[in-house]
Write a protein that holds these residues in place. Structure first.
Motif, PDB file in Angstrom:
ATOM      1  N   GLU A  97       0.816  -1.221   0.000  1.00 20.85           N
ATOM      2  CA  GLU A  97       0.000   0.000   0.000  1.00 20.85           C
ATOM      3  C   GLU A  97       0.845   1.265   0.000  1.00 20.85           C
ATOM      4  O   GLU A  97       0.489   2.256  -0.630  1.00 20.85           O
ATOM      5  CB  GLU A  97      -0.950   0.032   1.207  1.00 20.85           C
ATOM      6  N   THR A  98       1.956   1.245   0.712  1.00 11.00           N
ATOM      7  CA  THR A  98       2.786   2.447   0.822  1.00 11.00           C
ATOM      8  C   THR A  98       4.114   2.307   0.095  1.00 11.00           C
ATOM      9  O   THR A  98       4.925   3.228   0.111  1.00 11.00           O
ATOM     10  CB  THR A  98       3.069   2.766   2.299  1.00 11.00           C
ATOM     11  N   ASN A  99       4.339   1.162  -0.526  1.00 10.40           N
ATOM     12  CA  ASN A  99       5.590   0.860  -1.217  1.00 10.40           C
ATOM     13  C   ASN A  99       6.789   1.144  -0.303  1.00 10.40           C
ATOM     14  O   ASN A  99       7.715   1.859  -0.656  1.00 10.40           O
ATOM     15  CB  ASN A  99       5.711   1.653  -2.521  1.00 10.40           C
ATOM     16  N   SER A 100       6.705   0.612   0.897  1.00  9.87           N
ATOM     17  CA  SER A 100       7.768   0.811   1.873  1.00  9.87           C
ATOM     18  C   SER A 100       8.178  -0.543   2.443  1.00  9.87           C
ATOM     19  O   SER A 100       7.576  -1.561   2.136  1.00  9.87           O
ATOM     20  CB  SER A 100       7.294   1.746   2.982  1.00  9.87           C
TER      21      SER A 100
ATOM     22  N   LEU B  81      11.272   1.251   9.860  1.00  6.72           N
ATOM     23  CA  LEU B  81      10.405   1.494   8.712  1.00  6.72           C
ATOM     24  C   LEU B  81      11.189   2.315   7.696  1.00  6.72           C
ATOM     25  O   LEU B  81      11.718   3.376   8.012  1.00  6.72           O
ATOM     26  CB  LEU B  81       9.152   2.243   9.156  1.00  6.72           C
ATOM     27  N   ILE B  82      11.279   1.806   6.461  1.00  8.09           N
ATOM     28  CA  ILE B  82      12.035   2.476   5.399  1.00  8.09           C
ATOM     29  C   ILE B  82      11.042   2.958   4.345  1.00  8.09           C
ATOM     30  O   ILE B  82      10.272   2.167   3.798  1.00  8.09           O
ATOM     31  CB  ILE B  82      13.059   1.512   4.774  1.00  8.09           C
ATOM     32  N   GLU B  83      11.080   4.248   4.081  1.00  7.66           N
ATOM     33  CA  GLU B  83      10.155   4.839   3.109  1.00  7.66           C
ATOM     34  C   GLU B  83      10.450   4.356   1.708  1.00  7.66           C
ATOM     35  O   GLU B  83      11.586   4.068   1.360  1.00  7.66           O
ATOM     36  CB  GLU B  83      10.260   6.361   3.131  1.00  7.66           C
ATOM     37  N   GLY B  84       9.394   4.306   0.918  1.00  5.96           N
ATOM     38  CA  GLY B  84       9.533   3.940  -0.489  1.00  5.96           C
ATOM     39  C   GLY B  84       9.723   5.176  -1.333  1.00  5.96           C
ATOM     40  O   GLY B  84      10.431   6.107  -0.973  1.00  5.96           O
TER      41      GLY B  84
ATOM     42  N   GLU C 160       3.378  10.815   9.261  1.00  2.00           N
ATOM     43  CA  GLU C 160       3.452  10.240  10.607  1.00  2.00           C
ATOM     44  C   GLU C 160       2.280   9.294  10.838  1.00  2.00           C
ATOM     45  O   GLU C 160       2.434   8.245  11.444  1.00  2.00           O
ATOM     46  CB  GLU C 160       3.439  11.374  11.634  1.00  2.00           C
ATOM     47  N   GLU C 161       1.128   9.651  10.308  1.00  2.00           N
ATOM     48  CA  GLU C 161      -0.070   8.814  10.456  1.00  2.00           C
ATOM     49  C   GLU C 161       0.098   7.479   9.731  1.00  2.00           C
ATOM     50  O   GLU C 161      -0.293   6.432  10.237  1.00  2.00           O
ATOM     51  CB  GLU C 161      -1.292   9.568   9.912  1.00  2.00           C
ATOM     52  N   ASP C 162       0.692   7.492   8.529  1.00  2.00           N
ATOM     53  CA  ASP C 162       0.944   6.251   7.781  1.00  2.00           C
ATOM     54  C   ASP C 162       1.895   5.339   8.540  1.00  2.00           C
ATOM     55  O   ASP C 162       1.677   4.129   8.634  1.00  2.00           O
ATOM     56  CB  ASP C 162       1.544   6.550   6.400  1.00  2.00           C
ATOM     57  N   ALA C 163       2.966   5.907   9.067  1.00  2.00           N
ATOM     58  CA  ALA C 163       3.949   5.118   9.815  1.00  2.00           C
ATOM     59  C   ALA C 163       3.310   4.520  11.067  1.00  2.00           C
ATOM     60  O   ALA C 163       3.501   3.341  11.376  1.00  2.00           O
ATOM     61  CB  ALA C 163       5.134   5.986  10.194  1.00  2.00           C
ATOM     62  N   TYR C 164       2.541   5.319  11.764  1.00  2.00           N
ATOM     63  CA  TYR C 164       1.859   4.851  12.967  1.00  2.00           C
ATOM     64  C   TYR C 164       0.904   3.715  12.620  1.00  2.00           C
ATOM     65  O   TYR C 164       0.816   2.717  13.323  1.00  2.00           O
ATOM     66  CB  TYR C 164       1.115   6.023  13.603  1.00  2.00           C
ATOM     67  N   ASP C 165       0.198   3.854  11.493  1.00  2.00           N
ATOM     68  CA  ASP C 165      -0.750   2.837  11.065  1.00  2.00           C
ATOM     69  C   ASP C 165      -0.048   1.513  10.753  1.00  2.00           C
ATOM     70  O   ASP C 165      -0.580   0.447  11.036  1.00  2.00           O
ATOM     71  CB  ASP C 165      -1.526   3.338   9.840  1.00  2.00           C
ATOM     72  N   ILE C 166       1.138   1.559  10.197  1.00  2.00           N
ATOM     73  CA  ILE C 166       1.889   0.341   9.897  1.00  2.00           C
ATOM     74  C   ILE C 166       2.296  -0.363  11.184  1.00  2.00           C
ATOM     75  O   ILE C 166       2.125  -1.567  11.342  1.00  2.00           O
ATOM     76  CB  ILE C 166       3.114   0.663   9.016  1.00  2.00           C
TER      77      ILE C 166
END
Length: 131
Positions: free
Chosen positions: A60-63, A74-77, A83-89
């Motif tokens: 979903e986030t290509n990460s 967590l490594i960004e794609g 911050e909300e996306d990272a927290y959700d993962i």
């Protein structure tokens, strides 16, 4: 399952997983009991920490999500994560260490806003003066 990363969902193959839900307090209670019954309505899957390195690609986030010696990274794609996306993962996983279970959760309670009174009371003080 001790000393592992736990998720709720399906694991069609050793290299693939489908997350179906986020762990909650009740899940932590079930997992922390030694007599955990695996045939519950939710299917818990674990990834042992004793493996050298586990990398999870999130479509979903290509990460990527790396788990290495009790460290989660967590490594960004291609696009930066909010911050909300990272927290959700991170809320998709629980960490089990012996009989202790740790998980991150969103507080579903909304903050209560105090209302301002429409007509606030005014207090007046005065001294009687002699004329």
């Amino acid at each position: 399952m001790p000393n592992s990363l736990i998720f709720i969902g399906e694991r069609p193959s050793n290299l693939e997983m489908h997350i179906k839900g986020k762990p909650e307090f009740y899940d932590a209670l079930l997992l922390s009991k030694k007599s955990h019954h695996p045939s519950s309505h939710l299917s818990y899957h674990s990834i042992p920490f004793h493996q050298s390195r586990v990398t999870i690609h999130i479509h979903e986030t290509n990460s990527q999500f790396n788990c290495h010696h009790y460290s989660l990274q967590l490594i960004e794609g291609e696009r930066p994560l909010s911050e909300e996306d990272a927290y959700d993962i991170f809320t998709n996983f629980a960490i089990m260490e012996d009989n202790k279970v740790t998980f991150l959760m969103h507080s579903r309670r909304k903050r209560i806003k105090l209302r301002e009174k429409v007509n606030p009371k005014n207090l007046l003080a005065h001294e009687k003066q002699k004329v």
